[in-house]
Scaffold this motif. Structure first.
Motif, PDB file in Angstrom:
ATOM      1  N   LEU A 231       0.847  -1.193   0.000  1.00  0.00           N
ATOM      2  CA  LEU A 231       0.000   0.000   0.000  1.00  0.00           C
ATOM      3  C   LEU A 231       0.878   1.237   0.000  1.00  0.00           C
ATOM      4  CD1 LEU A 231      -2.701   1.544   0.343  1.00  0.00           C
ATOM      5  CD2 LEU A 231      -2.462   1.211   2.817  1.00  0.00           C
ATOM      6  N   SER A 232       0.591   2.172  -0.919  1.00  0.00           N
ATOM      7  CA  SER A 232       1.267   3.467  -0.977  1.00  0.00           C
ATOM      8  C   SER A 232       0.222   4.559  -0.871  1.00  0.00           C
ATOM      9  CB  SER A 232       2.055   3.614  -2.284  1.00  0.00           C
ATOM     10  OG  SER A 232       3.076   2.634  -2.381  1.00  0.00           O
ATOM     11  N   LEU A 245      -5.778   1.314   6.292  1.00  0.00           N
ATOM     12  CA  LEU A 245      -5.060   0.318   7.099  1.00  0.00           C
ATOM     13  C   LEU A 245      -6.018  -0.645   7.770  1.00  0.00           C
ATOM     14  CD1 LEU A 245      -2.215   2.421   8.778  1.00  0.00           C
ATOM     15  CD2 LEU A 245      -2.086   0.929   6.776  1.00  0.00           C
ATOM     16  N   LEU A 251      -0.909  -6.501   5.216  1.00  0.00           N
ATOM     17  CA  LEU A 251       0.131  -5.724   4.548  1.00  0.00           C
ATOM     18  C   LEU A 251       1.520  -6.248   4.891  1.00  0.00           C
ATOM     19  CD1 LEU A 251      -0.597  -1.872   4.623  1.00  0.00           C
ATOM     20  CD2 LEU A 251      -0.519  -3.407   2.668  1.00  0.00           C
ATOM     21  N   GLU A 253       4.208  -4.384   2.987  1.00  0.00           N
ATOM     22  CA  GLU A 253       4.965  -3.162   2.715  1.00  0.00           C
ATOM     23  C   GLU A 253       4.023  -1.968   2.694  1.00  0.00           C
ATOM     24  OE1 GLU A 253       7.621  -1.209  -0.914  1.00  0.00           O
ATOM     25  OE2 GLU A 253       7.662  -3.372  -0.582  1.00  0.00           O
ATOM     26  N   LEU A 254       4.405  -0.900   3.386  1.00  0.00           N
ATOM     27  CA  LEU A 254       3.606   0.319   3.467  1.00  0.00           C
ATOM     28  C   LEU A 254       4.487   1.515   3.157  1.00  0.00           C
ATOM     29  CD1 LEU A 254       1.082   2.005   4.268  1.00  0.00           C
ATOM     30  CD2 LEU A 254       1.855   1.830   6.645  1.00  0.00           C
ATOM     31  N   LEU A 273      -0.940  -4.470  12.494  1.00  0.00           N
ATOM     32  CA  LEU A 273      -0.530  -5.018  11.201  1.00  0.00           C
ATOM     33  C   LEU A 273       0.478  -6.128  11.475  1.00  0.00           C
ATOM     34  CD1 LEU A 273      -0.053  -1.651   9.252  1.00  0.00           C
ATOM     35  CD2 LEU A 273      -2.087  -3.118   9.344  1.00  0.00           C
ATOM     36  N   LEU A 276       3.377  -6.768   8.654  1.00  0.00           N
ATOM     37  CA  LEU A 276       4.119  -5.669   8.044  1.00  0.00           C
ATOM     38  C   LEU A 276       5.618  -5.855   8.255  1.00  0.00           C
ATOM     39  CD1 LEU A 276       3.720  -2.984   6.519  1.00  0.00           C
ATOM     40  CD2 LEU A 276       3.918  -1.818   8.724  1.00  0.00           C
ATOM     41  N   LEU A 279       8.458  -0.415   6.080  1.00  0.00           N
ATOM     42  CA  LEU A 279       7.753   0.865   6.157  1.00  0.00           C
ATOM     43  C   LEU A 279       8.633   1.947   5.553  1.00  0.00           C
ATOM     44  CD1 LEU A 279       5.440   2.713   7.156  1.00  0.00           C
ATOM     45  CD2 LEU A 279       6.646   2.852   9.352  1.00  0.00           C
TER      46      LEU A 279
END
Length: 439
Positions: A231-232, A245, A251, A253-254, A273, A276, A279
């Protein structure tokens, strides 16, 4: 007589090398094919006989005659098309539409009136995998009908919609249910959620300039996107970030980019998360709530890349008037990272820190103290005085697991005392490798 530079290469290897050249970072590749075909007779035979080298079409940089040549020499190869023009040549569009069965990757930045030339593509897009549509007018109603031409694309997986507002994304003019990659810009959050409800296979999502139009207490009432791994978020309010979120609990990668104050968010239920891993945060500018602007738990988070700058003009007056803000922003960035690491419950292994702001070395020690598991540290700062080398020595006391330390510093900002402290740090550990890079 021209000597063949690739005379010793077998034919199949030589063709593979030519195809690699195609993917080098350059524009108007097909013009370069002509250059390659002009080297010698052997090169000409190879280039003309390799249809994959002729499949990239960038209009209107290429005229009608050259595009016709590309379509002919690419034979039955899938086509990559980029068309960006305020006044496109309708003859070119009509010609491209005749070959829509070969469209694989298409980017269109054309006015809605030009879509009439693409009427024949409906139901004739069997190979289309990636589609990027950019609106060129402020009236979104004008694009309602053009979008319907892409409703039957059986293998479409990646969609990029720029400036297509609200109701258009709810019209289901494309096969949402098969999408794996989606990018949206300038729509309302409620519309985005409606769209996401129909993308169960989505694995990567990029959103920018999403306006928040839901009640403050309602971040999301939709189902979790179980397949979403990346997610970007670019220039969105914090309420938008947390709302997404809530649906992205798997997720890995954020990425977050902020160029202005994202506002505040009310978090009643903590966000966790659990998967994850990475980040990436970039903040351009400083805003009052930056110290605690991002809060969630991520126990498996092991890698953070942070970039922060003051985002001021380079004029002398601007720098002089806001010098205090510039210095303050560095301290706030460091405080944010420390607060986030502590609140997330993670054990960082890798940290990349790029701060184009000034701060005192002592302000970095509180951050280092919460990173005992760090193995890789990459720091880019304005001068060596920002890094507390003396307090970091011996390295085993602060970073018992640190193996690699990259320092990116302007060479003119390296003072002898700081260099001596750096040498002392380097010699205090037998496993620590330090690389000093001039930037």
């Amino acid at each position: 007589m021209k000597r063949d530079p690739g005379i010793s290469l077998p034919g199949d290897v030589f063709i593979y090398v030519l195809q690699l050249i195609r993917y080098s970072p350059t524009s108007h590749w097909s013009w370069q094919v002509l250059v390659l075909a002009s080297v010698c007779r052997r090169w000409r035979n190879f280039t003309i006989g390799t249809p994959m080298l002729w499949r990239h079409i960038a209009a209107p940089a290429y005229g009608l005659c050259f595009i016709s040549l590309l379509l002919e020499r690419s034979q039955r190869c899938p086509l990559v098309i980029e068309y960006q023009a305020a006044r496109p040549d309708n003859r070119v569009l009509s010609l491209l539409a005749e070959h829509s069965e070969r469209w694989e990757d298409v980017t269109l930045y054309i006015p809605p009136s030009s879509y009439i030339c693409l009427s024949s593509i409906r139901g004739r897009l069997p190979l289309l995998e990636r589609l990027s549509l950019h609106a060129t007018v402020d009236d979104p109603e004008a694009y309602a009908y053009p979008l319907s031409r892409f409703e039957n694309a059986p293998v479409l997986q990646s969609l990029d919609l720029r400036w297509f507002y609200d109701h258009l994304v709810r019209e289901h003019c494309v096969p949402w249910t098969r999408l794996t990659h989606l990018r949206c810009q300038s729509i309302e959050l409620s519309s985005l959620h409606s769209l996401l409800d129909n993308t169960p296979t989505l694995s990567r999502l990029c959103v920018s300039e999403i306006s928040h139009n839901l009640p403050p207490s309602d971040r999301s009432r939709s189902e979790v996107l179980t397949e979403l791994k990346g997610l970007s978020v670019i220039d969105c309010e914090l309420q938008v970030v947390y709302s997404l979120l809530d649906r992205a609990l798997n997720l890995v990668e954020l990425g977050i980019l902020m160029n202005s104050d994202p506002g505040k968010a009310n978090i009643d239920i903590p966000i966790i998360l659990p998967h994850l891993h990475t980040l990436k945060i970039q903040i351009n500018g400083i805003f009052p709530g930056v110290v605690n602007f991002l809060v969630f738990e991520a126990p498996q988070l092991s890698e953070i890349e942070f970039s922060g700058c003051h985002a001021l003009d380079n004029s002398d007056d601007e720098l002089e008037n806001r010098f205090e803000d510039i210095v303050t922003s560095g301290r706030l960035f460091i405080q944010f990272l420390r607060n986030f690491v502590q609140g997330s419950g993670c054990s960082l292994v890798s940290l990349t820190l790029d701060c184009e702001v000034d701060f005192h070395a002592s302000e970095m020690m509180p951050l280092f103290e919460v990173l005992p598991s760090l193995e890789y540290l990459d720091i880019s700062v304005l001068h060596m005085g920002c890094i507390p080398f003396r307090d970091m020595t011996p390295a085993s006391a602060i970073f018992p697991k640190l193996q690699t330390l990259y320092l990116r510093i302007p060479p003119e900002e390296c003072l002898m005392d700081d260099v001596n402290d750096l040498i002392s740090l380097a010699t205090s550990s037998s496993v620590l490798k330090i690389r000093l890079v001039a930037k």
